[in-house]
Design an enzyme around this catalytic site. Structure first.
Site, PDB file in Angstrom:
ATOM      1  N   THR A 193       5.129  39.615  11.440  1.00  0.00           N
ATOM      2  CA  THR A 193       5.949  38.419  11.246  1.00  0.00           C
ATOM      3  C   THR A 193       5.058  37.323  10.693  1.00  0.00           C
ATOM      4  OG1 THR A 193       5.544  37.673  13.515  1.00  0.00           O
ATOM      5  CG2 THR A 193       7.570  38.920  13.135  1.00  0.00           C
ATOM      6  N   SER A 242      -8.046  29.665   0.997  1.00  0.00           N
ATOM      7  CA  SER A 242      -7.742  29.753  -0.439  1.00  0.00           C
ATOM      8  C   SER A 242      -8.857  30.403  -1.253  1.00  0.00           C
ATOM      9  CB  SER A 242      -7.418  28.363  -1.029  1.00  0.00           C
ATOM     10  OG  SER A 242      -6.440  27.751  -0.240  1.00  0.00           O
ATOM     11  N   LYS A 243      -9.652  31.250  -0.608  1.00  0.00           N
ATOM     12  CA  LYS A 243     -10.699  31.998  -1.318  1.00  0.00           C
ATOM     13  C   LYS A 243     -10.341  33.468  -1.431  1.00  0.00           C
ATOM     14  CE  LYS A 243     -14.475  29.132   0.609  1.00  0.00           C
ATOM     15  NZ  LYS A 243     -15.077  28.695  -0.673  1.00  0.00           N
ATOM     16  N   ARG A 244      -9.094  33.813  -1.197  1.00  0.00           N
ATOM     17  CA  ARG A 244      -8.617  35.193  -1.293  1.00  0.00           C
ATOM     18  C   ARG A 244      -9.300  36.125  -0.294  1.00  0.00           C
ATOM     19  NH1 ARG A 244      -3.907  34.462  -3.711  1.00  0.00           N
ATOM     20  NH2 ARG A 244      -3.791  36.718  -4.035  1.00  0.00           N
ATOM     21  N   HIS A 276       2.987  36.400  -6.592  1.00  0.00           N
ATOM     22  CA  HIS A 276       2.253  36.946  -5.441  1.00  0.00           C
ATOM     23  C   HIS A 276       1.302  38.011  -5.938  1.00  0.00           C
ATOM     24  CE1 HIS A 276       4.447  34.820  -2.291  1.00  0.00           C
ATOM     25  NE2 HIS A 276       5.560  35.057  -2.957  1.00  0.00           N
ATOM     26  N   LYS A 277       0.174  37.548  -6.493  1.00  0.00           N
ATOM     27  CA  LYS A 277      -0.795  38.445  -7.145  1.00  0.00           C
ATOM     28  C   LYS A 277      -1.211  39.606  -6.242  1.00  0.00           C
ATOM     29  CE  LYS A 277      -1.451  37.695 -11.395  1.00  0.00           C
ATOM     30  NZ  LYS A 277      -0.274  38.399 -11.923  1.00  0.00           N
ATOM     31  N   PHE A 278      -1.347  39.337  -4.955  1.00  0.00           N
ATOM     32  CA  PHE A 278      -1.699  40.413  -4.030  1.00  0.00           C
ATOM     33  C   PHE A 278      -0.473  41.223  -3.624  1.00  0.00           C
ATOM     34  CE2 PHE A 278      -2.005  41.713   0.499  1.00  0.00           C
ATOM     35  CZ  PHE A 278      -2.799  42.825   0.298  1.00  0.00           C
ATOM     36  N   TRP A 279       0.532  40.559  -3.106  1.00  0.00           N
ATOM     37  CA  TRP A 279       1.667  41.283  -2.520  1.00  0.00           C
ATOM     38  C   TRP A 279       2.426  42.114  -3.554  1.00  0.00           C
ATOM     39  CZ3 TRP A 279       1.845  42.979   2.052  1.00  0.00           C
ATOM     40  CH2 TRP A 279       1.191  42.280   3.072  1.00  0.00           C
ATOM     41  N   ASN A 292      -1.196  41.363  13.573  1.00  0.00           N
ATOM     42  CA  ASN A 292      -1.083  40.014  14.137  1.00  0.00           C
ATOM     43  C   ASN A 292      -2.437  39.321  14.077  1.00  0.00           C
ATOM     44  OD1 ASN A 292       0.035  37.795  15.478  1.00  0.00           O
ATOM     45  ND2 ASN A 292       0.726  38.979  17.246  1.00  0.00           N
ATOM     46  N   PHE A 293      -2.442  38.038  14.382  1.00  0.00           N
ATOM     47  CA  PHE A 293      -3.663  37.223  14.530  1.00  0.00           C
ATOM     48  C   PHE A 293      -4.511  37.186  13.264  1.00  0.00           C
ATOM     49  CE2 PHE A 293      -2.681  38.922  18.872  1.00  0.00           C
ATOM     50  CZ  PHE A 293      -2.206  37.723  19.399  1.00  0.00           C
ATOM     51  N   LEU A 294      -3.852  37.242  12.113  1.00  0.00           N
ATOM     52  CA  LEU A 294      -4.574  37.017  10.860  1.00  0.00           C
ATOM     53  C   LEU A 294      -4.993  35.555  10.813  1.00  0.00           C
ATOM     54  CD1 LEU A 294      -5.534  37.532   7.940  1.00  0.00           C
ATOM     55  CD2 LEU A 294      -3.163  37.218   7.206  1.00  0.00           C
ATOM     56  N   CYS A 295      -6.277  35.323  10.709  1.00  0.00           N
ATOM     57  CA  CYS A 295      -6.779  33.951  10.749  1.00  0.00           C
ATOM     58  C   CYS A 295      -8.052  33.832   9.925  1.00  0.00           C
ATOM     59  CB  CYS A 295      -7.070  33.562  12.205  1.00  0.00           C
ATOM     60  SG  CYS A 295      -7.651  31.870  12.385  1.00  0.00           S
TER      61      CYS A 295
HETATM   62  C1  YNC Z   1       0.402  35.766   5.979  1.00  0.00           C
HETATM   63  N1  YNC Z   1       0.630  35.026   7.061  1.00  0.00           N
HETATM   64  O1  YNC Z   1       0.702  35.058   0.063  1.00  0.00           O
HETATM   65  P1  YNC Z   1      -0.250  36.430  -2.788  1.00  0.00           P
HETATM   66  S1  YNC Z   1       0.948  35.760  10.658  1.00  0.00           S
HETATM   67  C2  YNC Z   1       0.460  37.838   4.897  1.00  0.00           C
HETATM   68  N2  YNC Z   1       0.679  37.075   5.994  1.00  0.00           N
HETATM   69  O2  YNC Z   1      -1.146  36.463  -1.424  1.00  0.00           O
HETATM   70  P2  YNC Z   1      -6.087  33.512   0.812  1.00  0.00           P
HETATM   71  C3  YNC Z   1      -0.330  36.066   3.701  1.00  0.00           C
HETATM   72  N3  YNC Z   1      -0.037  37.364   3.747  1.00  0.00           N
HETATM   73  O3  YNC Z   1       0.944  35.583  -2.448  1.00  0.00           O
HETATM   74  P3  YNC Z   1      -5.733  31.687   3.015  1.00  0.00           P
HETATM   75  C4  YNC Z   1      -0.144  35.213   4.792  1.00  0.00           C
HETATM   76  N4  YNC Z   1      -0.531  33.972   4.447  1.00  0.00           N
HETATM   77  O4  YNC Z   1      -1.123  35.812  -3.833  1.00  0.00           O
HETATM   78  C5  YNC Z   1      -0.947  34.051   3.189  1.00  0.00           C
HETATM   79  N5  YNC Z   1      -0.822  35.296   2.734  1.00  0.00           N
HETATM   80  O5  YNC Z   1       0.133  37.837  -3.066  1.00  0.00           O
HETATM   81  C6  YNC Z   1      -1.146  35.795   1.404  1.00  0.00           C
HETATM   82  N6  YNC Z   1      -3.704  30.251   8.413  1.00  0.00           N
HETATM   83  O6  YNC Z   1      -4.992  34.631   0.455  1.00  0.00           O
HETATM   84  C7  YNC Z   1      -0.672  34.874   0.327  1.00  0.00           C
HETATM   85  N7  YNC Z   1      -2.016  33.094  10.313  1.00  0.00           N
HETATM   86  O7  YNC Z   1      -7.176  34.131   1.593  1.00  0.00           O
HETATM   87  C8  YNC Z   1      -1.562  35.255  -0.832  1.00  0.00           C
HETATM   88  O8  YNC Z   1      -5.230  32.504   1.709  1.00  0.00           O
HETATM   89  C9  YNC Z   1      -2.876  35.528  -0.141  1.00  0.00           C
HETATM   90  O9  YNC Z   1      -7.186  31.361   2.874  1.00  0.00           O
HETATM   91  C10 YNC Z   1      -3.796  34.304  -0.177  1.00  0.00           C
HETATM   92  O10 YNC Z   1      -5.585  32.714   4.209  1.00  0.00           O
HETATM   93  C11 YNC Z   1      -4.297  33.023   4.746  1.00  0.00           C
HETATM   94  O11 YNC Z   1      -0.898  37.215  11.669  1.00  0.00           O
HETATM   95  C12 YNC Z   1      -4.344  32.812   6.272  1.00  0.00           C
HETATM   96  O12 YNC Z   1      -0.948  31.263   9.650  1.00  0.00           O
HETATM   97  C13 YNC Z   1      -2.951  33.058   6.818  1.00  0.00           C
HETATM   98  O13 YNC Z   1      -5.621  31.385   8.805  1.00  0.00           O
HETATM   99  C14 YNC Z   1      -5.326  33.803   6.867  1.00  0.00           C
HETATM  100  O14 YNC Z   1      -4.019  30.448   5.850  1.00  0.00           O
HETATM  101  C15 YNC Z   1      -4.820  31.366   6.559  1.00  0.00           C
HETATM  102  O15 YNC Z   1      -4.781  30.576   3.234  1.00  0.00           O
HETATM  103  C16 YNC Z   1      -4.760  31.010   8.041  1.00  0.00           C
HETATM  104  O16 YNC Z   1      -6.515  32.788  -0.412  1.00  0.00           O
HETATM  105  C17 YNC Z   1      -3.484  29.794   9.778  1.00  0.00           C
HETATM  106  O17 YNC Z   1      -2.574  35.821   1.237  1.00  0.00           O
HETATM  107  C18 YNC Z   1      -3.097  30.974  10.676  1.00  0.00           C
HETATM  108  C19 YNC Z   1      -1.918  31.770  10.147  1.00  0.00           C
HETATM  109  C20 YNC Z   1      -1.004  34.048   9.922  1.00  0.00           C
HETATM  110  C21 YNC Z   1      -0.163  34.458  11.100  1.00  0.00           C
HETATM  111  C22 YNC Z   1       0.094  37.215  11.001  1.00  0.00           C
HETATM  112  C23 YNC Z   1       0.655  38.471  10.401  1.00  0.00           C
HETATM  113  C24 YNC Z   1      -0.212  38.857   9.227  1.00  0.00           C
HETATM  114  C25 YNC Z   1       0.343  40.025   8.448  1.00  0.00           C
HETATM  115  C26 YNC Z   1      -0.573  40.428   7.308  1.00  0.00           C
HETATM  116  C27 YNC Z   1       0.008  41.522   6.457  1.00  0.00           C
HETATM  117  C28 YNC Z   1      -0.103  42.872   7.129  1.00  0.00           C
HETATM  118  C29 YNC Z   1       0.373  43.982   6.208  1.00  0.00           C
HETATM  119  C30 YNC Z   1       0.352  45.360   6.891  1.00  0.00           C
HETATM  120  C31 YNC Z   1      -1.095  45.907   7.040  1.00  0.00           C
HETATM  121  C32 YNC Z   1      -1.148  47.306   7.693  1.00  0.00           C
HETATM  122  C33 YNC Z   1      -0.505  48.308   6.767  1.00  0.00           C
HETATM  123  C34 YNC Z   1      -0.482  49.739   7.265  1.00  0.00           C
HETATM  124  C35 YNC Z   1      -0.259  50.911   7.258  1.00  0.00           C
HETATM  125 MG    MG Z   2      -9.504  32.603   1.906  1.00  0.00          MG
END
Ligand code: YNC
Ligand code: MG
Length: 388
Positions: A172, A146-148, A2-5, A136-139
């Site tokens: 969550t 997959s472009k980080r 998990h390069k980021f986390w 919430n609502f990360l999208c």
């Molecule tokens: C996710 N859901 O592991 P590593 S939930 C957090 N929450 O990082 P890339 C996530 N991190 O492992 P993509 C994640 N999903 O290399 C992926 N990651 O360290 C991590 N899906 O980034 C992943 N919405 O941009 C990896 O991936 C890195 O293009 C890869 O984008 C991910 O809202 C995503 O499921 C989820 O729209 C945006 O797949 C995309 O795939 C997408 O290359 C459909 O990212 C919708 C979806 C997620 C719903 C949610 C909660 C999000 C929490 C985020 C973390 C918050 C931390 C606290 C911040 C405030 C701190 C203070 C104070």
């Molecule tokens: Mg991306």
């Protein structure tokens, strides 16, 4: 892995099981003057935008992005379809910050292609109430995956949360990240089994016919508990007392005051429903149940486009047995034409799920805290928190 986390102040997999680490903040707050003042850099085709959900146009752009690109089930049959009214409600709680509603646009076309949000909340972890951001609502648009981009968005929301002198967050996700505070499971109670089977949400059980299945899930037209009624504005003080007292027992739970209860639990048509039991004898409010409305788009079905789902929210039983209380919740949800009633195995939900014919779902939901360590992975029944 998990390069980021791995770079973030979250519990790491290598530390799981090490009870010698102190519970609480992982990193101390930094002086506000040391918080980066400029937004993080995005890849050059993109720019940041702050989303004003009060604007009909902005709200619509966010709605369209999420409708087409937000969370799907593992088999890509359904996608969450949060309504605009729901998004406004979810993002405008007491004390919200507009700057925490963050979009990414394509510079040339101005098209909205990514989104992430935070809202403030007081969350208690064991004995300590901590002001946190609920993220919430990360999208990210399907074509930009997959472009980080996600790590940049997470860093930017973190920066804007820090600018408000808030250093912790709760979120969550369906994916496993470093490291869950708890891992929960969704359970589903069919209200319209015929439709659920037709759209592939559920399957006809072994040795079951459609008519036996319909009969199995049949519910009465009227609720059973005397004094069961919709929550009203005048109930806010009593519901707040009831809920605060109930949530005390969980390891992680929101610290709701009357303003929070008014916002999160007063019924809002097609967004949130709340019912309570007012004792016909004492006029006391003894029990409470609530659910929120979150439809899913049905992808590629000829006959149906939307699955109408109710999600169990906060429930409290002190006098009415859990099974009777939640059966009444099912009855009202059925009457409001929901197709399915979903509930996590959090709080006391396990005491009614099986008895009320909920079946376990496949996906898991992982709960996380940012910059706050809890030394043991919690059982779902130790969690008193439901995020939208
Ligand atoms: C996710 N859901 O592991 P590593 S939930 C957090 N929450 O990082 P890339 C996530 N991190 O492992 P993509 C994640 N999903 O290399 C992926 N990651 O360290 C991590 N899906 O980034 C992943 N919405 O941009 C990896 O991936 C890195 O293009 C890869 O984008 C991910 O809202 C995503 O499921 C989820 O729209 C945006 O797949 C995309 O795939 C997408 O290359 C459909 O990212 C919708 C979806 C997620 C719903 C949610 C909660 C999000 C929490 C985020 C973390 C918050 C931390 C606290 C911040 C405030 C701190 C203070 C104070
Ligand atoms: Mg991306």
């Amino acid at each position: 892995r998990h390069k980021f986390w791995e770079t973030q102040p979250v519990g790491q997999f290598k530390d799981l099981g090490d009870a010698s680490l102190p519970e609480g903040p992982i990193e101390p707050p930094t002086p506000l003057s040391e918080v980066k003042q400029e937004p993080y850099n995005l890849p050059s085709p993109y720019e940041w935008t702050t989303c004003d959900l009060d604007s009909e146009d902005m709200c619509n752009e966010v709605y369209v992005l999420l409708t087409n690109n937000y969370v799907e089930d593992d088999e890509n049959m359904f996608r969450f379809n949060y309504s605009k009214e729901f998004l406004r409600w979810a993002l405008h709680p007491p004390g919200y910050y507009k700057s925490w509603h963050i979009g990414v646009r394509v510079k040339t076309s101005k098209k909205l292609v990514a989104f992430i949000t935070g809202v403030p909340a007081r969350i208690r972890a064991r004995d300590t109430v901590v002001v946190m951001a609920e993220i919430n609502f990360l999208c990210v648009h399907k074509k930009l995956r997959s472009k980080r981009l996600a790590p940049v968005m997470i860093k930017e929301v973190t920066r804007r949360v820090h600018l408000e002198n808030i250093w912790q967050a709760a979120y969550t996700a369906g994916v496993v990240l470093p490291t869950p505070v708890s891992t929960c499971q969704y359970w589903h109670r069919s209200l319209n089994p015929k439709k659920l089977i037709d759209v592939g949400f559920s399957r006809l059980g072994a040795r079951m016919t459609m008519s036996r299945t319909i009969k199995l899930y049949k519910l009465p037209d009227q609720t059973i508990t005397p004094g069961f009624r919709k929550m009203e504005p005048r109930d806010v003080p009593a519901v707040t007392r009831l809920l605060r007292n109930y949530l005390k027992q969980f390891v992680v739970a929101p610290d709701f005051d009357e303003n929070d209860v008014e916002h999160w639990l007063l019924p809002k048509e097609d967004v949130v429903d709340s019912y309570l039991v007012e004792s016909p004898e004492t006029r006391e409010i003894t029990d409470f149940c609530s659910f929120y409305t979150l439809p899913s788009s049905i992808l590629g079905n000829q006959n149906y486009s939307t699955l109408k789902a109710a999600y169990s929210y906060y429930n409290v039983s002190t006098k009415t047995p859990w099974i009777q209380l939640m059966n009444d919740a099912l009855i009202v949800a059925k009457r409001k034409d929901f197709n399915v009633f979903n509930a996590l195995d959090v709080m006391h939900n396990e005491t009614f799920l099986k008895e009320l014919k909920f079946g376990p779902g496949d996906g898991k939901l992982h709960y996380y805290l940012y910059n706050y360590r809890i030394n043991h992975v919690l059982r779902p029944s130790e969690l008193g928190l439901v995020l939208l």
